[in-house]
Design a protein around this motif. Sequence first.
Motif, PDB file in Angstrom:
ATOM      1  N   THR A   1       0.852  -1.190   0.000  1.00 46.77           N
ATOM      2  CA  THR A   1       0.000   0.000   0.000  1.00 46.77           C
ATOM      3  C   THR A   1       0.894   1.248   0.000  1.00 46.77           C
ATOM      4  O   THR A   1       2.085   1.183   0.340  1.00 46.77           O
ATOM      5  CB  THR A   1      -0.873   0.050   1.264  1.00 46.77           C
ATOM      6  OG1 THR A   1       0.015   0.100   2.387  1.00 46.77           O
ATOM      7  CG2 THR A   1      -1.783  -1.168   1.377  1.00 46.77           C
ATOM      8  N   TRP A   2       0.277   2.378  -0.323  1.00 44.00           N
ATOM      9  CA  TRP A   2       1.024   3.646  -0.319  1.00 44.00           C
ATOM     10  C   TRP A   2       1.586   3.929   1.073  1.00 44.00           C
ATOM     11  O   TRP A   2       2.710   4.413   1.210  1.00 44.00           O
ATOM     12  CB  TRP A   2       0.106   4.771  -0.815  1.00 44.00           C
ATOM     13  CG  TRP A   2       0.650   6.157  -0.646  1.00 44.00           C
ATOM     14  CD1 TRP A   2       0.071   7.192   0.033  1.00 44.00           C
ATOM     15  CD2 TRP A   2       1.892   6.683  -1.176  1.00 44.00           C
ATOM     16  NE1 TRP A   2       0.852   8.317  -0.037  1.00 44.00           N
ATOM     17  CE2 TRP A   2       1.986   8.026  -0.774  1.00 44.00           C
ATOM     18  CE3 TRP A   2       2.926   6.128  -1.939  1.00 44.00           C
ATOM     19  CZ2 TRP A   2       3.068   8.846  -1.110  1.00 44.00           C
ATOM     20  CZ3 TRP A   2       4.016   6.946  -2.260  1.00 44.00           C
ATOM     21  CH2 TRP A   2       4.067   8.281  -1.848  1.00 44.00           C
TER      22      TRP A   2
ATOM     23  N   GLU B   1      -4.148  -2.401  -7.651  1.00 47.54           N
ATOM     24  CA  GLU B   1      -4.738  -1.218  -6.985  1.00 47.54           C
ATOM     25  C   GLU B   1      -3.692  -0.490  -6.146  1.00 47.54           C
ATOM     26  O   GLU B   1      -3.597   0.738  -6.177  1.00 47.54           O
ATOM     27  CB  GLU B   1      -5.868  -1.652  -6.042  1.00 47.54           C
ATOM     28  CG  GLU B   1      -7.163  -1.964  -6.727  1.00 47.54           C
ATOM     29  CD  GLU B   1      -8.098  -2.756  -5.809  1.00 47.54           C
ATOM     30  OE1 GLU B   1      -7.997  -2.622  -4.563  1.00 47.54           O
ATOM     31  OE2 GLU B   1      -8.916  -3.514  -6.354  1.00 47.54           O
ATOM     32  N   ASN B   2      -2.907  -1.240  -5.393  1.00 43.63           N
ATOM     33  CA  ASN B   2      -1.877  -0.613  -4.556  1.00 43.63           C
ATOM     34  C   ASN B   2      -0.885   0.183  -5.411  1.00 43.63           C
ATOM     35  O   ASN B   2      -0.508   1.303  -5.072  1.00 43.63           O
ATOM     36  CB  ASN B   2      -1.099  -1.670  -3.755  1.00 43.63           C
ATOM     37  CG  ASN B   2      -1.931  -2.295  -2.643  1.00 43.63           C
ATOM     38  OD1 ASN B   2      -2.998  -1.798  -2.305  1.00 43.63           O
ATOM     39  ND2 ASN B   2      -1.447  -3.386  -2.086  1.00 43.63           N
TER      40      ASN B   2
ATOM     41  N   ASP C   1      -2.462   3.345  -6.731  1.00 46.50           N
ATOM     42  CA  ASP C   1      -2.555   4.326  -5.635  1.00 46.50           C
ATOM     43  C   ASP C   1      -1.201   5.010  -5.408  1.00 46.50           C
ATOM     44  O   ASP C   1      -1.129   6.213  -5.168  1.00 46.50           O
ATOM     45  CB  ASP C   1      -2.924   3.640  -4.308  1.00 46.50           C
ATOM     46  CG  ASP C   1      -4.392   3.271  -4.254  1.00 46.50           C
ATOM     47  OD1 ASP C   1      -5.144   3.710  -5.141  1.00 46.50           O
ATOM     48  OD2 ASP C   1      -4.767   2.527  -3.328  1.00 46.50           O
ATOM     49  N   CYS C   2      -0.139   4.226  -5.460  1.00 48.37           N
ATOM     50  CA  CYS C   2       1.197   4.788  -5.215  1.00 48.37           C
ATOM     51  C   CYS C   2       1.557   5.799  -6.309  1.00 48.37           C
ATOM     52  O   CYS C   2       2.094   6.872  -6.022  1.00 48.37           O
ATOM     53  CB  CYS C   2       2.253   3.681  -5.162  1.00 48.37           C
ATOM     54  SG  CYS C   2       2.130   2.664  -3.692  1.00 48.37           S
TER      55      CYS C   2
ATOM     56  N   ASP D   1      -0.505   7.497  -8.174  1.00 54.51           N
ATOM     57  CA  ASP D   1      -1.392   8.645  -7.998  1.00 54.51           C
ATOM     58  C   ASP D   1      -0.875   9.560  -6.887  1.00 54.51           C
ATOM     59  O   ASP D   1      -0.855  10.790  -7.022  1.00 54.51           O
ATOM     60  CB  ASP D   1      -2.781   8.099  -7.631  1.00 54.51           C
ATOM     61  CG  ASP D   1      -3.859   9.064  -8.007  1.00 54.51           C
ATOM     62  OD1 ASP D   1      -3.605   9.913  -8.882  1.00 54.51           O
ATOM     63  OD2 ASP D   1      -4.958   8.985  -7.420  1.00 54.51           O
ATOM     64  N   ALA D   2      -0.445   8.940  -5.786  1.00 55.03           N
ATOM     65  CA  ALA D   2      -0.008   9.730  -4.638  1.00 55.03           C
ATOM     66  C   ALA D   2       1.367  10.359  -4.871  1.00 55.03           C
ATOM     67  O   ALA D   2       1.671  11.429  -4.344  1.00 55.03           O
ATOM     68  CB  ALA D   2       0.032   8.842  -3.401  1.00 55.03           C
TER      69      ALA D   2
ATOM     70  N   ALA E   1      -8.220   4.064 -12.727  1.00 59.84           N
ATOM     71  CA  ALA E   1      -8.240   2.811 -11.950  1.00 59.84           C
ATOM     72  C   ALA E   1      -9.092   1.751 -12.643  1.00 59.84           C
ATOM     73  O   ALA E   1      -8.833   0.554 -12.482  1.00 59.84           O
ATOM     74  CB  ALA E   1      -8.758   3.077 -10.548  1.00 59.84           C
TER      75      ALA E   1
END
Length: 512
Positions: free
Chosen positions: A192-193, A224-225, A228-229, A231-232, A241
Motif C-alpha cells: 500500500t502507499w 490497486e496498490n 494508488d502509489c 497517484d499519490a 483505476a
Amino acid sequence: MSPEPTESALLADTPVDAFESSLVLVSNRQPYRHRHEDGEIAVDRPVGGLTAGLDPVMQQIDGTWIAWGDGDADAEVTDENDCVRVPPDDPGYTLRRVWLSDDAVDEYYYGYSNQVLWPLCHDLVGKTNFEDRFWSRYREVNEQFADAVVQQADGESVVWFQDYHLALAPSHVREALPETTLFQFWHIPWPTWDTFRVCPQRRELLDGLLANDLIGFHTERYVENFLDCVDACFESATVDADSGEVRYDGETTLVRAFPLGVDAERIGRLAEERDEAFWESFRDKYDIPEESRVAVGVDRLDYTKGIPERLDALEHLFETRPEWRERLTYVQKSTESRSDIPEYQRLQAEVDERIDRINDRFATETWQPVVRIDERLTNPELYGLYAHSDLALVTPVRDGMNLVAKEYVAAQADNDTDDGVLVLSRMTGAHGELGDTAVTIEPYDAHELADQIEEALTMPDHERERRMDALKESVLENDLDTWLASLLGTVQGLRRATDQQNEDRDRQETKS
Ligand code: F6P
C-alpha cells in the motif's frame, strides 16, 4: 512506446507458439549455471518457479535471455558476446550473461533487492535496511542490465523484465530504444502507499517502472496498490483505476493482474507416475509410522513464509492434544536461501531451534513429530510426497502468489491416494483464487492454526473431496499456459498497436 491500446487488441490470448515478435527476457537469476565439479564443467538449474516456468517458453520462442552469470564456470563457456546456447543438451535459445563483481552482488542483490525491496513489498518495513551504497549499486547494475538489453534488442523487439531486481532498467532501455515494447512482471506483492511511501527512492522506482508499456502483478489488490502509489507520488500522472491505465511523462502504461499458475497437467502426470518404492523408503528412512498422518510444508527458507509461526502451531497442537502424538508427522522440506543476509541467518537458526525443541519434547522411540529434509528431491519424488500427504501447510505471513499451494493441488490428481487438504494463509496471492475451498488460516495466530490443522485432519471424506475437486478445477483452469497466453496476448496487442502507429506515420510522411 505504445500508443493507447484498444480494448479489442488486448483481449485475444496468444499461446506461446503463436507469439510473433522477437523476445528478450531479462531476469536476475539465470536458467542454467555452469560450475566446476570434480575437474569437469557441470550444469545445474536454480530452484525456483520463475526460471523453471519460463525456460520452456524461451525454448519455444528461441529468444534471448539476459541474466547474471553466477556460476564459477559460466565465463568459460560463453562466446565473445557473453552468450551461450541453452539448454546445453538440446540448444533452443541464447543465454546472455551479465557479469557482476562481488561488491555488486553484495550491494545490488543482497543489498537493495533483498534488504530493501523484498521486505518493503512484503510489508515488513522493520526488516528494511536503506543503506546508500545499496541504492547506488542497484542503479549501476540496472544500467548494466539495460546496456545488455540495448545490444540484444531493436525497435521491433519485445523486452520482458522479471521482478524487483530490475525496476530501473526499463527507463534506460526506453531512452535508447523508444519503439521497443517493454513489459515487466512483478513476482512479489506491491504494498500500500502507506508502506511504500517510507522508501526514500519511491519516485525513482516508479519512474523506472513506468517506462514499461505493460506491468503485470499477480492480483488485483497489488494492481490497486500500485496505481494508488503512482497517484499519490506524481501530481502529473493521470491514473484510470478502471482501465488500469497510467498516463505519465507523455506515455501510457497499462497495469494488469495476471495470476501465475503451474503446469498442472504435467504435475498431475508425474504424481501419477511416481515411484512407490521412493515413498516406502522415505517412510522407512524417517521412521514415519504406517498409522501416522502426514502434513507437509515446502518452502524456501525465507522469513515471509511463516515457518516459525507454523512450527509454533504444531508445538501447541502436540502439547494440548496429546492424542495426535505418533498419529501426525510434519515433513518440512526447506531450501536454503540468501544466507549472506543476517535476517536469513536468524531465521535459519530459529527454524532449527524450534524443530529441535518440538522433537525433544514429543518424540518417542518410534516416532519424531517433525522430519526435516534438506536434500533436493526430483520432481516425481516431490509430487509423490505431495500425493501421499494428508495436509499441505502453506502459511506465509505474506506471499506474492505461492506456487506450492497450486502444485500440491495439482499433485492430488489420481485416485490411488486420498485427496489431501490445503491449509492456506489469507496473506498469499493464491488465496484470492483458492481461498473459498482451502482451509483459510491467519498465519500469526498459532492457537487458531492448531485448531484448523486438527479440523483439516478430521474433515469428513466427502467434504475433503468436495473441496479438493473445486481446487483442482481452479488450478487446472488457471494454469501456466493460461497465464502466458494472457500476458503474451496483451503484450502482442500492444506491439501490434505500435506497429500500426508506425505504419500510419510512415504513410503520412510519404503523402506529405
Ligand atoms: O518470489 C520471487 C523470487 O524471485 C522467485 O521468483 C524465485 O523463485 C525466488 O524469489 C528465489 O529468489 P532468489 O533468486 O533470490 O534465490
